[in-house]
Scaffold this active site. Structure first.
Site, PDB file in Angstrom:
ATOM      1  N   SER A  93       0.839  -1.202   0.000  1.00 10.56           N
ATOM      2  CA  SER A  93       0.000   0.000   0.000  1.00 10.56           C
ATOM      3  C   SER A  93       0.869   1.246   0.000  1.00 10.56           C
ATOM      4  O   SER A  93       1.970   1.242   0.543  1.00 10.56           O
ATOM      5  CB  SER A  93      -0.893  -0.016   1.259  1.00 10.56           C
ATOM      6  OG  SER A  93      -1.474   1.257   1.475  1.00 10.56           O
TER       7      SER A  93
ATOM      8  N   TYR B 120      -1.392  -0.520  10.885  1.00  9.66           N
ATOM      9  CA  TYR B 120      -1.717  -1.150   9.585  1.00  9.66           C
ATOM     10  C   TYR B 120      -0.578  -0.900   8.607  1.00  9.66           C
ATOM     11  O   TYR B 120      -0.028  -1.833   8.022  1.00  9.66           O
ATOM     12  CB  TYR B 120      -3.038  -0.612   9.038  1.00  9.66           C
ATOM     13  CG  TYR B 120      -3.197  -0.844   7.561  1.00  9.66           C
ATOM     14  CD1 TYR B 120      -2.997   0.196   6.653  1.00  9.66           C
ATOM     15  CD2 TYR B 120      -3.500  -2.104   7.076  1.00  9.66           C
ATOM     16  CE1 TYR B 120      -3.104  -0.027   5.297  1.00  9.66           C
ATOM     17  CE2 TYR B 120      -3.609  -2.332   5.720  1.00  9.66           C
ATOM     18  CZ  TYR B 120      -3.415  -1.286   4.833  1.00  9.66           C
ATOM     19  OH  TYR B 120      -3.516  -1.508   3.483  1.00  9.66           O
TER      20      TYR B 120
ATOM     21  N   LYS C 179       2.413  -3.473   6.670  1.00  7.12           N
ATOM     22  CA  LYS C 179       2.753  -3.528   5.234  1.00  7.12           C
ATOM     23  C   LYS C 179       4.252  -3.326   5.041  1.00  7.12           C
ATOM     24  O   LYS C 179       4.916  -4.043   4.291  1.00  7.12           O
ATOM     25  CB  LYS C 179       1.977  -2.453   4.463  1.00  7.12           C
ATOM     26  CG  LYS C 179       0.482  -2.677   4.372  1.00  7.12           C
ATOM     27  CD  LYS C 179       0.122  -3.948   3.611  1.00  7.12           C
ATOM     28  CE  LYS C 179      -1.359  -4.065   3.356  1.00  7.12           C
ATOM     29  NZ  LYS C 179      -1.730  -5.336   2.682  1.00  7.12           N
TER      30      LYS C 179
END
Ligand code: WQD
Length: 339
Positions: free
Chosen positions: A125, A149, A153
């Site tokens: 992302s 989050y 990643k």
């Protein structure tokens, strides 16, 4: 043709990638525990493709089971979508994110190593760029994280790099998504967030449908043309085709890569609202409210490396993104859950 395992393949990006893989002649196999997706998507995929969707129901954290699935289906490559992805929730429940996202990636990679499968496309992302120093963002921009989050990643990208050192025959494509929106033109599959949508487009479609009174525009004092946040929205079908292009490069050239998947063009919140009203002929009332904590002003991709390495670029317009998002939402007011 090569069988490809899609972990989290019943989800928003995964289900669209499933269709693109079939269209490209691959044999996709879905692996999903339906924690963030709905089994009804399987029937929708069959309606679109004309063939039953092959799905293994279970958890990517179950390493022996994943290894058995890899062997039984003679999987030649894996696309890893499975994981949690709500930024706000990750701040409130970091352990859930570290367990599911990091633990899931370790489990999958261990199962792949045990089964002798070393070809992996990872759903990363643009959030790994944190608050970018400059835009457009190229792949060599500094990485950082502003929430658990995004941290997962970033760490998974580093885990993949370490695995490639340990296992030089592994081929890995890291795909850094910007803002996926829209839906398959059939209107049969699309984005189906549970509860109040975090993301802009599903919130807009629910306002247009009359399910929510108005959109809150988070911040109108950003250093952008109209003061509202600018993002690089990319049609989910363009994104799906980018995954197929990446897989093809891994399987045919054996080279690994990390690329942005974006259009290279930013649009503000108000531009998206206006484009959606034009595409749907529905009003989207909104209120200008203070900035959302953690948001940044301006994020859009430098898309050149993906075009160079994958021979891929996004082609669908913001108008198409809005029209396809509206078709999905208007035909499925309660998403995959039957009313
Ligand atoms: C877009 C713009 C908001 C909702 C996040 C994740 C990222 C990726 C995509 C998973 C911003 C504004 C939004 C609303 C608003 N997810 N907005 N009102 O924050 O760019 O990225 O989703 O991979 O990792 O960080 O997307 O859709 O939430 O916001 O004004 O009700 O819309 O401020 O400018 P974001 P978003």
């Amino acid at each position: 043709m090569t069988s490809i395992l899609l972990t989290g393949g019943a989800g928003y990006i995964g289900s669209h990638t499933y269709i693109s893989l079939l269209e490209a002649g691959y044999t996709p196999v879905i692996l999903d525990n339906f924690a963030n997706s709905h089994p009804a998507v399987l029937e929708r995929l069959q309606a679109i493709t004309g063939r039953p969707a092959v799905c293994e129901r279970g958890d990517v954290l179950d390493t022996p089971w994943v290894e058995e699935v890899l062997r039984r289906h003679r999987i030649g490559g894996v696309v890893h979508f499975a994981g949690d992805k709500a930024v706000g929730e990750s701040v409130a429940k970091p352990l859930k994110y570290y367990r599911n996202n990091l633990g899931g990636a370790v489990s999958l990679m261990q199962a792949m190593e045990n089964a002798g499968c070393g070809t992996l496309v990872f759903s990363s992302s643009a959030t790994v760029y944190g608050d970018p120093q400059s835009v457009p963002i190229a792949e060599d921009a500094a990485r950082s994280h502003t929430n658990p989050y995004g941290h997962t990643k970033l760490v998974i990208e580093d885990m993949l790099a370490a695995q490639r050192v340990a296992q030089p025959d592994w081929k890995v494509a890291v795909l850094r998504y910007f803002n996926p929106v829209g839906a398959h033109p059939s209107g049969l599959i699309g984005e189906d967030p549970s509860g109040i949508p975090n993301n802009l487009m599903p919130f807009i479609t629910q306002v247009a449908l009359g399910q929510r009174p108005h959109l809150q525009v988070f911040g109108s004092d950003y250093p952008t043309p109209d003061g509202t946040g600018v993002r690089d929205y990319i049609h989910v079908c363009d994104l799906a085709e980018g995954h197929v292009a990446a897989l093809k490069v891994l399987l045919e050239s054996g080279r690994s890569l990390s690329v942005n998947l974006g259009t290279g063009q930013g649009h503000s919140v108000l531009e998206v609202v206006r484009a959606f009203e034009a595409a749907s002929s529905r009003p989207v009332p909104f209120q200008l409210v203070p900035r959302r904590p953690g948001d940044v002003a301006n994020v859009y991709a430098d898309p050149r490396l993906a075009q160079e390495l994958l021979g891929w670029r996004a082609t669908r317009t913001l108008a198409q993104m809005c029209a396809d998002a509206w078709r999905w939402q208007s035909r499925n007011p309660t998403g995959y859950r039957t009313a």
